[in-house]
Write an enzyme that holds these catalytic residues in place. Structure first.
Site, mmCIF file in Angstrom:
data_model
loop_
_atom_site.group_PDB
_atom_site.id
_atom_site.type_symbol
_atom_site.label_atom_id
_atom_site.label_comp_id
_atom_site.label_asym_id
_atom_site.label_seq_id
_atom_site.Cartn_x
_atom_site.Cartn_y
_atom_site.Cartn_z
ATOM 1 N N SER A 43 43.375 13.962 -9.590
ATOM 2 C CA SER A 43 43.621 13.134 -8.405
ATOM 3 C C SER A 43 42.280 12.521 -8.035
ATOM 4 O O SER A 43 41.225 13.035 -8.438
ATOM 5 C CB SER A 43 44.097 14.024 -7.256
ATOM 6 N N TYR A 67 43.032 21.006 -1.104
ATOM 7 C CA TYR A 67 43.553 20.217 -2.237
ATOM 8 C C TYR A 67 42.384 19.670 -3.061
ATOM 9 O O TYR A 67 42.395 19.724 -4.291
ATOM 10 C CB TYR A 67 44.434 19.087 -1.704
#
Ligand code: NAP
Length: 251
Positions: A136, A149
């Site tokens: 990501s 995250y």
């Protein structure tokens, strides 16, 4: 000779399902791994109906023993797409629940480790293997409320980078795909623990966030380059997102 085989983790929704469709169209036998049986069975049926080879397999990538059994089940693996993952919560570091961080680490980091370790012998034996890690942009930058995250996806990024170094000289490519804002059905809803309004706010006013298929297209493109071409890292964002914090929203 059996057909070249691509294993896609997290194939039951979003980017994983779209990637399975793309790789099936590219001629791979696709192995659809995820926890939700009905979903992967439905996708396998859809792909089989369309004339492709697709095998559903119920798998929790955080369960190391189950992953070992999974790897024993298949005769070959040419491509592994480590896609299973996700975010839980958007609290500050100060207010986060450690259980959420642990869960994110388990799926985004340990899941990648378990599946990659289990399938690595087959990938090497294929003579032309490819490992894809769906990290990501959160694996490359930090943002407020994204600590857990980002920590996990930085871990996924570290795995991809380390593997590429360690496998230099072996017939295995290591590709990292780092998407920015992708509007999938479940990612933001899961992040906000089922709160649909908070999930919708993530994409509010953004003309065209990336779709699961945009990312799948990128995965399929990198995987289908000639074997000697290793796309190390591809960052892919919607035009409206110039950087993590720089998002154009139409009011
Ligand atoms: P998604 O629709 O929520 O898909 C996540 C997939 O992971 C699901 O198929 C889920 O299937 C699977 N999964 C979760 N935990 C698992 C486990 N323990 N074992 C096996 N499978 C598991 O999200 P997405 O948007 O497609 O995201 C796919 C990947 O791209 C993730 O790694 C995510 O972090 C990354 N990503 C997403 C975005 C975005 O904005 N959407 C941006 C950058 C990166 P089951 O629940 O059936 O197991």
């Amino acid at each position: 000779m059996t057909t070249r085989t691509a294993v896609i983790t997290g194939a039951s929704s979003g980017i994983g399902a779209a990637t399975a469709r793309r790789l099936a169209e590219a001629g791979f036998r696709v192995v659809l791994a995820a926890r939700r049986k009905e979903r992967i069975e439905a996708l396998a049926a859809e792909l089989t109906e369309a004339g492709h080879e697709a095998v559903p397999y119920v798998l929790d990538v955080t369960d190391r023993d189950a992953v070992a059994t999974f790897a024993d089940h298949f005769d070959r693996c040419d491509v592994l797409v480590n896609n299973a993952g996700g975010a839980i919560g958007a609290e500050t570091v100060g207010a986060s629940d450690p259980a959420d961080w642990r869960a994110m680490y388990e799926v985004n980091v340990m899941g990648v480790l378990h599946v990659t370790q289990a399938l690595l012998p087959a990938l090497v034996a294929s003579g032309d293997g490819t490992i894809v890690v769906l990290s990501s942009t959160a694996g490359h930058i930090q943002y407020e409320g994204g600590g857990g995250y980002a920590a996990a996806k930085h871990g996924a990024h570290a795995i991809a980078g380390t593997l590429r170094l360690e496998l230099c000289g072996e017939p295995v490519r290591v590709i990292e795909i780092a998407p920015g804002m992708v509007m999938t059905d479940e990612f933001a809803v899961n992040r906000f623990r089922g709160d649909e309004d908070k999930a919708a706010a993530v994409y509010e006013g953004v003309a065209e966030p990336l779709t699961a298929d945009d990312v799948a297209d990128t995965v399929a493109w990198t995987v289908t380059r000639p074997s000697h071409v290793n796309v190390d890292l591809m960052v892919i964002r919607p035009r409206a997102q110039a950087a993590q914090h720089k998002v154009h929203r139409e009011r």
